[in-house]
Enzyme design. Sequence first.
Site, PDB file in Angstrom:
ATOM      1  N   ASP A 142       0.852  -1.195   0.000  1.00 48.00           N
ATOM      2  CA  ASP A 142       0.000   0.000   0.000  1.00 48.00           C
ATOM      3  C   ASP A 142       0.890   1.248   0.000  1.00 48.00           C
ATOM      4  OD1 ASP A 142      -2.435   1.370   0.184  1.00 48.00           O
ATOM      5  OD2 ASP A 142      -2.422   1.364   2.379  1.00 48.00           O
ATOM      6  N   HIS A 143       0.667   2.142  -0.931  1.00 48.30           N
ATOM      7  CA  HIS A 143       1.401   3.418  -1.007  1.00 48.30           C
ATOM      8  C   HIS A 143       2.918   3.271  -1.023  1.00 48.30           C
ATOM      9  CE1 HIS A 143      -2.158   5.891  -0.736  1.00 48.30           C
ATOM     10  NE2 HIS A 143      -2.591   5.129   0.252  1.00 48.30           N
ATOM     11  N   ASP A 155       2.996   4.996  -5.501  1.00 50.08           N
ATOM     12  CA  ASP A 155       2.227   6.224  -5.334  1.00 50.08           C
ATOM     13  C   ASP A 155       3.081   7.426  -5.728  1.00 50.08           C
ATOM     14  OD1 ASP A 155       0.755   8.375  -4.595  1.00 50.08           O
ATOM     15  OD2 ASP A 155       0.443   7.755  -2.510  1.00 50.08           O
ATOM     16  N   GLY A 184      -7.925   8.380   6.802  1.00 50.97           N
ATOM     17  CA  GLY A 184      -8.138   8.679   8.211  1.00 50.97           C
ATOM     18  C   GLY A 184      -9.600   8.740   8.611  1.00 50.97           C
ATOM     19  N   GLY A 224      -8.961   5.646   0.911  1.00 51.04           N
ATOM     20  CA  GLY A 224      -9.646   6.485   1.890  1.00 51.04           C
ATOM     21  C   GLY A 224     -11.125   6.192   1.967  1.00 51.04           C
ATOM     22  N   ALA A 225     -11.477   4.890   1.948  1.00 51.80           N
ATOM     23  CA  ALA A 225     -12.883   4.514   1.789  1.00 51.80           C
ATOM     24  C   ALA A 225     -13.529   3.942   3.055  1.00 51.80           C
ATOM     25  CB  ALA A 225     -13.012   3.526   0.631  1.00 51.80           C
ATOM     26  N   SER A 226     -12.956   4.239   4.213  1.00 51.89           N
ATOM     27  CA  SER A 226     -13.618   3.810   5.447  1.00 51.89           C
ATOM     28  C   SER A 226     -14.875   4.636   5.671  1.00 51.89           C
ATOM     29  CB  SER A 226     -12.679   3.979   6.651  1.00 51.89           C
ATOM     30  OG  SER A 226     -11.778   2.892   6.724  1.00 51.89           O
ATOM     31  N   ILE A 259      -9.643  -0.170   2.947  1.00 50.92           N
ATOM     32  CA  ILE A 259     -10.199   0.049   4.286  1.00 50.92           C
ATOM     33  C   ILE A 259      -9.129  -0.200   5.341  1.00 50.92           C
ATOM     34  CG2 ILE A 259     -11.923  -0.775   5.959  1.00 50.92           C
ATOM     35  CD1 ILE A 259     -13.536  -1.646   3.311  1.00 50.92           C
ATOM     36  N   SER A 269      -8.919   2.591   8.387  1.00 50.05           N
ATOM     37  CA  SER A 269      -9.392   3.301   9.586  1.00 50.05           C
ATOM     38  C   SER A 269     -10.524   2.565  10.298  1.00 50.05           C
ATOM     39  CB  SER A 269      -9.845   4.716   9.215  1.00 50.05           C
ATOM     40  OG  SER A 269      -8.748   5.452   8.735  1.00 50.05           O
TER      41      SER A 269
HETATM   42  P1  13P Z   1      -9.084   4.752   5.259  1.00 49.75           P
HETATM   43  O1  13P Z   1      -8.208   5.618   6.112  1.00 49.75           O
HETATM   44  O2  13P Z   1     -10.301   5.479   4.817  1.00 49.75           O
HETATM   45  O3  13P Z   1      -9.372   3.450   5.872  1.00 49.75           O
HETATM   46  O4  13P Z   1      -8.251   4.450   3.896  1.00 49.75           O
HETATM   47  C1  13P Z   1      -7.271   3.449   3.878  1.00 49.75           C
HETATM   48  C2  13P Z   1      -6.459   3.477   2.634  1.00 49.75           C
HETATM   49  O5  13P Z   1      -6.759   4.124   1.653  1.00 49.75           O
HETATM   50  C3  13P Z   1      -5.236   2.673   2.620  1.00 49.75           C
HETATM   51  O6  13P Z   1      -4.488   2.862   1.463  1.00 49.75           O
HETATM   52  O1  G3H Z   2      -3.322   4.950   3.591  1.00 52.04           O
HETATM   53  C1  G3H Z   2      -2.735   4.688   4.625  1.00 52.04           C
HETATM   54  C2  G3H Z   2      -3.083   3.453   5.369  1.00 52.04           C
HETATM   55  O2  G3H Z   2      -4.150   3.683   6.243  1.00 52.04           O
HETATM   56  C3  G3H Z   2      -1.864   2.928   6.053  1.00 52.04           C
HETATM   57  O3  G3H Z   2      -1.557   3.676   7.180  1.00 52.04           O
HETATM   58  O4  G3H Z   2       0.856   4.172   6.879  1.00 52.04           O
HETATM   59  O5  G3H Z   2      -0.223   4.339   9.129  1.00 52.04           O
HETATM   60  O6  G3H Z   2       0.176   2.102   8.074  1.00 52.04           O
HETATM   61  P1  G3H Z   2      -0.094   3.569   7.848  1.00 52.04           P
HETATM   62 ZN    ZN Z   3      -4.578   4.835   0.654  1.00 45.30          ZN
END
Ligand code: 13P
Ligand code: G3H
Ligand code: ZN
Length: 311
Positions: free
Chosen positions: A82-83, A104, A181, A214-216, A257, A259
Amino acid sequence: MPLVTSKEMFQKAYDGGYAIGAFNVNNMEIIQGITEAAKEENAPLILQVSAGARKYANHTYLMKLIEAALIETDLPICVHLDHGDSFELCKSCIDGGFTSVMIDGSHLSFEENIKLTKQVVEYAHDKGVVVEGELGRLAGIEDAVNVSAEDAAYTNPAEVIEFVERTGVDSLAIAIGTSHGAYKFKPGQKPQLRFDILEKVSEKLPGFPIVLHGASSVIPEFVEMINANGGQMPDAIGIPEDMLRKAASMSVCKINIDSDLRLALTGSIRKHFAEHPDHFDPRQYLKPAREAIKGLVKHKLVNVLGCNGKA
Ligand code: 13P
Ligand code: G3H
Ligand code: ZN
């Protein structure tokens, strides 16, 4: 079943009008809660690991825990970075067995983003690994990439064809108003997403899988559970579930997801200690926390993503 890439999952999700859940993992209880839920719902899964998660738990520990989940569930599971913020990080995850990485470059110029993304795609594809790119910037904290609300920018649909063609990415994350977040909208603000941008992107890239970060939904039950048990979270607003369902029925094939998992875990642990202030055996409070994650993920798979029964 061995680890899989997200290629086939996305194809089926696109055609079936549903989305795959990409859940962030940081420890054993989170992995168990998510994968037990997916097993009961027979759902394909993406388990994603951020650079921060890798630093916290160690690459090998996370891989071995995910391997254990594969044995226990026999589900199609994709392990995704992720990222990723550099070629070196992506390479290290690819070499270490991940089947998917995100590079990213959304904070870079269009040309620099293409250059970096293409470099990762060339290395990844050579090893049978798929790549997610990002165009447009989300507000919130993305691990090493910290984007303030003022710097956030919607994806420009006019750029997506060139980006996808020149980089060779397998999926594309876009910015349509979601953010990372628990505080996605200001108190009193009505949550809104730019579905018009998503539609334009889909028209330009028919059949191509789109990713929503960011889909929480920042489920109120868990925020209330935190605050009822000593927490002090200000008003937190997430993405309404009906909007996520709409996105999943369109070209969005992967919904990220993290958060919501954090809130469920923290709410459960706070509640446990409020009710049992004498407890000190970690199993006493981590067991219900794992169950809270499992319940949350089942809800997402069935009521939000629609990927139950699709493994
Ligand atoms: P949330 O913070 O909305 O859960 O998004 C998580 C996310 O996009 C991880 O890459
Ligand atoms: O998009 C970010 C994710 O929620 C991952 O968060 O970098 O704190 O592990 P983190
Ligand atoms: Zn993300």
